[in-house]
Motif scaffolding. Structure first.
Motif, PDB file in Angstrom:
ATOM      1  N   LEU A   1      42.171  38.576   4.314  1.00 46.78           N
ATOM      2  CA  LEU A   1      42.464  39.636   5.277  1.00 46.78           C
ATOM      3  C   LEU A   1      42.042  39.251   6.688  1.00 46.78           C
ATOM      4  O   LEU A   1      40.933  38.771   6.908  1.00 46.78           O
TER       5      LEU A   1
ATOM      6  N   SER B   1      40.752  44.464   8.180  1.00 45.99           N
ATOM      7  CA  SER B   1      40.325  45.117   6.946  1.00 45.99           C
ATOM      8  C   SER B   1      39.627  46.438   7.253  1.00 45.99           C
ATOM      9  O   SER B   1      38.892  46.549   8.236  1.00 45.99           O
TER      10      SER B   1
ATOM     11  N   GLY C   1      44.527  45.993   0.029  1.00 42.91           N
ATOM     12  CA  GLY C   1      43.339  45.194   0.300  1.00 42.91           C
ATOM     13  C   GLY C   1      42.554  44.718  -0.904  1.00 42.91           C
ATOM     14  O   GLY C   1      41.556  44.020  -0.748  1.00 42.91           O
TER      15      GLY C   1
ATOM     16  N   GLY D   1      44.531  44.692   5.157  1.00 43.78           N
ATOM     17  CA  GLY D   1      44.180  45.358   3.908  1.00 43.78           C
ATOM     18  C   GLY D   1      43.466  46.671   4.148  1.00 43.78           C
ATOM     19  O   GLY D   1      42.436  46.696   4.842  1.00 43.78           O
TER      20      GLY D   1
END
Length: 233
Positions: free
Chosen positions: A113, A116, A77, A98
């Motif tokens: 992303l 996340s 990420g 991520g």
């Protein structure tokens, strides 16, 4: 001070609060993993490479190719190769995931992303890398990248997880390490010949991705009830 440091420095002092916090982190991580609705590959590599560099563009191409195959891409990420793989996945129309980590020196979340989550503890984060992944593609990187590589090899070698592909991208970067495996570890009986075969090495994006795709298809053929088979393309 990170939460890991506080826990370790506490020694044998009361641990109920720490255990509850870690359990909650695993639950939150598993909930994010549960949002991944297709086969996924994890892509690792240095956070210190920059847009336009060879390693960045290779990671970007790997991410895009997985997306074009209908897969999700899971990274740490952050910046560098992580950002590149997520960016390529987004460009290819895939699901970009991520799993970041809180560090004393902040590691920012990249902007590519779809799913996340930021972890406090490496061990919870590592489980959430392995849980949805059908393979790892590992580009050049430092200690963190090596940590993920050796974690995967150890889990596969010991049978803690099923055998999935671990692909090293850029043979020249990994050449000396692989030579040491053979000349020292294998020669002295520290590992078995089949352990060396756990790794695949390539300089070709298509081959790196195809190794993971093929292994997944073979597993689905052996287990037609696999819940993800219908999502693979």
């Amino acid at each position: 001070m990170t939460d890991d440091r506080r826990i370790l420095d506490q020694g044998t002092s009361p641990i109920d609060a720490s255990v509850a916090k870690i359990a909650a982190e695993f639950r939150a991580g598993f909930e994010k993993v549960g949002q991944i609705d297709r086969p996924a590959a994890a892509v690792f590599g240095s956070a210190r490479v920059h847009d336009g560099s060879e390693h960045y563009e290779n990671a970007r191409a790997v991410g895009r190719r997985f997306a074009e195959a209908g897969w999700a891409v899971v990274t740490g990420g952050g910046p560098g190769c992580m950002e590149a793989a997520n960016r390529g996945c987004r460009e290819g129309g895939g699901l970009s995931v991520g799993f970041n980590i809180e560090l004393p020196h902040e590691q920012h979340v990249n902007p590519y992303l779809d799913i996340s989550h930021t972890f406090e503890h490496f061990y919870a984060r590592k489980v959430c890398f392995v849980r949805p992944s059908e393979g790892f593609v590992i580009l050049p990187g430092g200690f963190g990248t090596l940590d993920e590589l050796y974690e995967a090899l150890t889990l596969i070698q010991t049978g803690k997880i099923r055998h999935f592909p671990v692909v090293l991208f850029d043979g020249g970067y990994w050449e000396e390490m692989l030579g040491w495996f053979r000349s020292d570890l294998l020669a002295q009986g520290m590992i078995a010949p089949e352990d060396v075969e756990l790794l695949h090495v390539t300089d070709d994006v298509e081959e790196a991705v195809q190794l993971v795709l093929d292994c997944y298809e073979d597993r689905c053929a052996d287990n037609p009830s696999s819940p993800q088979k219908a999502d693979a393309q």
